[in-house]
Design a protein around this motif. Structure first.
Motif, PDB file in Angstrom:
ATOM      1  N   SER A 158      31.040  35.596  42.606  1.00 17.19           N
ATOM      2  CA  SER A 158      29.886  34.998  42.078  1.00 17.19           C
ATOM      3  C   SER A 158      29.188  33.846  43.072  1.00 17.19           C
TER       4      SER A 158
ATOM      5  N   ASP B  80      34.515  37.233  34.703  1.00 18.36           N
ATOM      6  CA  ASP B  80      35.997  36.607  35.066  1.00 18.36           C
ATOM      7  C   ASP B  80      37.244  37.173  34.463  1.00 18.36           C
TER       8      ASP B  80
ATOM      9  N   ASP C  84      36.268  37.427  41.140  1.00 19.53           N
ATOM     10  CA  ASP C  84      34.884  38.341  40.991  1.00 19.53           C
ATOM     11  C   ASP C  84      34.038  37.624  41.981  1.00 19.53           C
TER      12      ASP C  84
ATOM     13  N   ARG D 250      44.352  34.917  42.546  1.00 21.50           N
ATOM     14  CA  ARG D 250      43.778  34.894  43.706  1.00 21.50           C
ATOM     15  C   ARG D 250      44.498  34.602  44.834  1.00 21.50           C
TER      16      ARG D 250
HETATM   17 MG   LIG Z   1      35.105  34.108  39.073  1.00 20.34          MG
END
Ligand SMILES: [Mg+2]
Length: 330
Positions: free
Chosen positions: A221, A79, A219, A153
């Protein structure tokens, strides 16, 4: 033969296992005080994230304790990496079921030691307690970056390239192998996929070089399609990716050549902890050379578009509809 050593009391546990992990952090005060201090270089700011893992949910009781610890650190480093931050320190929360042995915790601490050294972090504090429930480990990670330079993001724009570090799908297939699926797969491939599930490879060395280049970063996940969907939603754009462009390990290629429908696992499985980002084509050469110098593979897998949602072009050139945990052909 003497039985396994029982856990000492909390203060002895801290002194024997955790204080050594804090010795390089002056602000940790040897884990003997109520709180810690974090010195931030002038012009920088702290980036903070937390991920916790629960026995029976994120790891199994018989998983090697050092690997549990390493995954705990790595999912948090991932993260930080996605935000462009450099790992610095962490707080650790530990809830232990009765019956955990000192040896188990020692191996857990050894895993922390290995990976905090790898990522340049130190333990600065935490809390430990026992309970009748499952083991729970919670890590709060702190990283630094130049003030205002965090990568979000949101910010992806139509025309940006969709890029992914490393390979995709290995961790989800590794979990399937652990559950007894894909029994026909060769031993080396099985071991490689399991390793990717148990010890992911976060990319902080790439993340810092994406600052100022990438428009939007996260990332992976939850799974490639789900996470690209998150990025698109926050950025208020759509994206199209091509299955044929996905970076795949040789083990995953072997799985897909025998079971082509596992492309659904590759697209929707989680736990890869690679970096997914949108970058304007003009900035891509700079990304490529930074990634090459850090020996991190980066692959263009598609493009950002106007609109909303994620479109996946399948191996045969047909669009695939990907939904939740699975996928279906139109
Ligand atoms: Mg993340």
């Amino acid at each position: 033969m003497p039985g396994p050593e029982a856990l000492p009391d909390e203060f002895a546990l801290i002194a024997r296992l955790f204080a050594p992990l804090a010795k390089d952090a002056p602000g940790a005060y040897g884990l003997l005080d109520d709180a810690a201090t974090i010195a931030v270089p002038p012009g920088d700011e702290l980036v903070v994230t937390k991920d916790l893992i629960v026995e029976g949910v994120h790891f199994l009781p018989n998983d090697p304790p050092d690997l549990v610890a390493r995954k705990l650190i790595r999912v948090n480093v991932s993260d930080l990496a996605a935000k462009g931050a450099t790992p610095l320190a962490y707080l650790l929360g530990v809830v232990l079921p009765r019956g955990v042995t000192f040896d188990w915790m020692k191996r857990f601490a050894n895993g922390l030691a290995a990976d905090q050294a790898r990522y340049g972090m130190t333990l600065i504090g935490g809390d430990t307690t026992a309970s009748d429930g499952p083991a729970v480990f919670s890590l709060t990670a702190f990283g630094t970056l130049p003030r205002g330079s965090i990568m979000r993001r949101g910010g992806a724009q139509a025309g940006d390239l969709v890029c992914l570090s490393g390979t995709v799908g290995d961790a989800a297939l590794g979990l399937k192998v652990l559950k007894g699926e894909l029994p026909w797969l060769d031993e080396a491939s099985r071991a490689g996929l399991i390793a990717r599930y148990q010890v992911p490879e976060p990319r902080p060395e790439l993340g810092v070089h994406l600052r100022g280049l990438a428009h939007a970063v996260l990332d992976v996940s939850d799974g490639l399609v789900a996470d690209l969907g998150h990025l698109c939603e926050v950025s208020k754009v759509g994206a199209e990716i091509e299955a044929a462009l996905l970076p795949l390990s040789s083990a995953t290629q072997a799985v897909l050549s025998r079971e082509p429908t596992q492309i659904g696992t590759v697209l929707t499985g989680g736990d890869d902890y690679e970096i997914l980002f949108a970058v304007p084509p003009s900035a891509f050469p700079a990304v490529q050379s930074a990634a090459a110098s850090r020996r991190v593979p980066v692959t263009v897998i598609g493009r950002v578009s106007d609109g909303a949602g994620v479109r996946v072009i399948g191996p045969g050139g047909m669009p695939l509809a990907v939904k939740g945990g699975g996928f279906r052909h139109f």
